[in-house]
Write a protein that holds these residues in place. Structure first.
Motif: not given
Lengths: 456, 336
Positions: B48-73
């Motif tokens: 569950d600690m792993m899923s806690f960390g991953t959850m924030f990565a997922v949320l931040l990914t969505w946020y970054f995507q909405s900002l249009g930030i990406s790493l290309g490939v």
């Protein structure tokens, strides 16, 4: 009497809470909660015997519960004759092979010195045995599972009354516990916890995927009941009379006969489900009472004192000539057997066996929360823990909903945050369990009703 | 030619997937083993600690995507890992301060701490489910494949295709980097050495002036890094679902014990042992033997030792065997 004052108060509060649910929600819900409280109480008694009496951690409760459920299926379902005809003989042959493997391994273990050679012998016996097993069982399993796969597709059971499965479940669980105990009981406590957790997952995997045994994830539904069916009850004259008598006050207020008949019919339907649940409660209360009396007697017997001595100081007990390993194995088997009874009771109550629903969170960790919160080492505490935690587990969602609505009452109905919170109401039960466990462990580490040593 | 085909078949279906799955397990297993070695308890909140960390990565990914930030490939999630690590470490330190430290200072038996970690497990699970919900989330973006099966077939003219997902390569590379930095840290730096000393003999370490608070803090920081990276890599490769992460805790425990609990290197290899045996034993070898054997000896059945349903059961059985014959694990961890 005085020393039991807190026990009695705690139980009265608990019963009061269930009655409150009956008055405010419905009697059906209240009795459903009560029944599951009783089943949980049996499980916690099993876990409490292992943890409270002997200090053994068993995180395999889920596996023993599932085995109890399997026993319910194997005892009560009528045998599927066709399946037995096509594959029964081979399956019996497989059983013989397994027995032969076990005896072969035992023979090698006894008659050879500990060496590489012995390990190779054992490994080769097991491998050859498994290969023969595969060859024999493969076609048999296929043909068994091909018998009306939508309805049966398994060997079926013995067709006995389901109540016998409570005993059979105990024996199933005890058998598994004996094997696990032989393998893992020598380990340190937290290591034993991990081992039992993983072994219980293996048990669930086998039950889930061996369709010939109990249909696996296709579930077995419509198990026979030890109590009457609602439909039958509704047509029984004595039951209708009983309902009429019970509700005579309300029925007398209705003037026309036609309306009276309609109201009575409605009441009969409602009361029949309540009556069935009451029958279950009666059966379960008998089991809980018997177990409580026996465990309580045992706890204060010389044997119980010895167990506590072993728990508190293993080395000293060993030095006094007590066979610690043997006693640990015994108590592990006994506790697991009680959990097996609970598993069979649960499947009997539900009338269906769904291997997919066995998850460690609900069937292992929740039971442990019950034991710790209730009071390990105290049987009344364990039972109370079963009641209190199950009650919270069910009523957490309505309580959380109420709290959220109260706290966010300033926000508009369509507020995204509020909607999100309301959507996730079911998960607040996890939060409550976790916080409850942490608080109890911190501030009352012995539980609500702590262990009591009676000096005689 | 048939022989090459057979090798490619094994590579495609066994070795590449097992390597990436093993890497994910290895990170989790090191997390388990470090907590066990230094803080001395079995942490049931691992998954569950792993899923806690991953959850924030997922949320931040969505946020970054909405900002249009990406790493290309490359997947955007890689960019979010540092932020997720910070949040996870903060969470772990908070939990430690309010929950675990009390029992550590009181010198409670390890069983007590394991029990407490169950409470933490419930709470973490609740937090994750309340914030993101229990559903399957995919947060992968960027290029899915490095090598597609069809392209490979055209390139080499073989019958069997070899498909390599970018997430698999990423998983393996990142794991190797993270683990080598970790081992360098544990073996070469002063702090790492003090941590190992603390794990070996607490009293002696305290006598020689090692600050236990610092050791504990650094342990949780390493744990947070491992948990988040392991979780994100698993989530990228498959998907993010709290329940799966909770279940993954079990093979991780198995890996840590098989490798010898308390021994990070053992846990690292244990991850691969578990992953390879899971996939080796549940793979159907029919096609492989069709390539290798002459036509007259071709097998009729699937030649599968165990059905894939028993994937988890395999790793646990290995654990039982190890328990029976080498209770201290393959690489001599703490004797239990």
């Amino acid at each position: 009497m005085k020393q039991y004052a807190n026990v009695i108060t705690a139980y009265l509060i608990m019963i009061g809470l269930i009655i409150l649910v009956g008055v405010f929600q419905s009697w059906n819900v209240a009795l459903a909660i009560l029944n599951f409280c009783l089943i949980s109480a049996v499980m916690t008694m099993g876990a409490n015997i292992q943890w409270g009496y002997a200090g053994l951690i068993n995180f395999g409760i889920m596996g023993f519960t599932a085995l109890g459920g399997l026993a319910a299926v194997l005892v009560s379902v009528p045998p599927v004759r066709e399946a037995w005809q096509v594959g029964g003989l081979s399956m019996i042959f497989c059983l013989v092979i397994i027995v032969l493997i076990v005896f072969g391994v035992r023979y090698v273990l006894k008659n050879f010195q500990k060496s590489k050679k012995r390990n190779i012998y054992i490994a080769s016996i097991i491998v050859v045995g498994l290969i023969i097993l595969r060859i024999v069982s493969g076609p048999a399993i296929e043909s068994i599972e091909a018998v009306e796969p939508a309805k049966t597709g398994f060997l079926g059971g013995l067709g006995l009354p389901i109540i016998f499965s409570w005993i059979a479940g105990a024996f199933f669980a005890a058998g598994l516990a004996y094997i696990i105990g032989k393998i893992a009981l020598g380990l340190r406590a937290d290591y034993l916890a991990i081992a039992t957790l993983l072994i219980s997952e293996i048990v669930i995997a086998v039950i889930k995927h061996e369709d010939w045994l109990a249909r696996g994830v296709k579930n077995v539904i419509g198990l026979k009941r030890p109590v009457p069916y609602e439909v039958n009850l509704q047509s029984e004259q004595w039951f209708i009379d009983l309902v009429a008598k019970w509700n005579s006050g309300a029925l007398d207020l209705i003037s026309t006969t036609a309306e009276k008949q309609a109201a009575l019919a409605q009441l009969v339907i409602e009361s029949s489900t309540v009556f069935v649940k009451l029958c279950y409660s009666g059966l379960f209360i008998i089991v809980v009472a018997i177990l409580l009396i026996v465990t309580q007697k045992v706890l204060y017997s010389p044997w119980g004192r010895m167990m506590r001595a072993i728990r508190d100081n293993e080395e000293a007990a060993n030095a006094m000539g007590k066979n610690v390993v043997k006693q640990h194995l015994l108590i592990f088997v006994l506790g697991s057997a009680i959990v097996g009874i609970a598993g069979a009771m649960m499947v009997t109550h539900d009338g269906l066996f769904t291997p997919g629903s066995y998850r460690p969170l609900r069937y292992t960790f929740l039971i442990w929360v019950m034991v710790i919160i209730g009071g390990s080492g105290n049987n009344f505490g364990a039972v109370l823990g079963g009641f209190a935690v199950w009650f919270l587990w069910i009523e957490a969602a309505p309580m959380a909903l109420f709290l959220i609505n109260f706290l966010t009452s300033g926000l508009v109905e369509t507020n995204a945050f509020k909607l999100h919170l309301i959507e996730s109401v079911p998960y607040f039960r996890f939060l409550m369990m976790g916080v409850g466990l942490l608080l109890i462990m911190r501030f009352r580490p012995k539980g609500i009703l702590p262990e009591k040593i009676i000096k005689q | 030619m048939d022989f090459v085909n057979a090798i490619i078949l094994l590579l495609n279906y066994i070795i590449v997937p097992a390597l990436s799955y093993g890497s994910q397990l290895a990170l989790g297993a090191i997390f388990v083993t470090i907590i066990y070695g230094i803080l001395r308890f079995a942490n049931f909140a691992t998954g569950d600690m792993m899923s806690f960390g991953t959850m924030f990565a997922v949320l931040l990914t969505w946020y970054f995507q909405s900002l249009g930030i990406s790493l290309g490939v490359l997947p955007t999630a890689l960019l979010t890992i540092p932020f997720a690590i910070v949040i996870t470490v903060l969470y772990m330190l908070t939990v430690d301060k309010f929950v675990f430290s009390y029992y550590r200072i009181k010198k409670s038996p390890p069983v007590m701490l394991a029990m407490v970690s169950i409470g933490v497990m419930f709470v973490t699970q609740a937090i994750v489910r309340i914030i993101i919900g229990p559903f399957d989330r995919r947060f992968f973006d960027g290029e899915r494949f490095i090598l597609k099966a069809n392209e490979f077939k055209e390139m080499t003219g073989l019958n069997e295709g070899l498909a390599i997902k970018s997430t698999q390569v990423l998983t393996i590379i990142i794991t190797v980097i993270v683990v080598s930095i970790l081992f360098w840290f544990l073996n070469k730096t002063k702090t790492g050495k003090s941590m190992r000393a603390y794990s070996d003999n607490e009293d002696l370490a305290l006598l020689s002036g090692i600050d236990p608070k610092r050791v504990v803090m650094i342990t949780w920081m390493i744990a947070g890094i491992l948990a988040t990276i392991g979780g994100v890599l698993y989530g990228l490769d498959k998907s993010f679902k709290p329940f799966t992460f909770f279940n993954n805790m079990l093979p991780m425990f198995a890996a840590a014990i098989v490798g010898g609990i308390g021994n990070p290197f053992g846990a690292f290899l244990g991850g691969y042992v578990i992953a390879f045996s899971e996939i080796f034993i549940t793979y159907a070898y029919k096609k492989f033997f069709m390539y290798v054997l002459p036509e007259s000896m071709e097998p009729n059945s699937l030649i599968q030792l165990l059905s894939t349903d028993y994937k988890f059961a395999v790793s646990f059985s290995i654990l039982v065997i190890v328990l029976l014959f080498r209770p201290s694990g393959i690489f001599k961890g703490k004797v239990l």
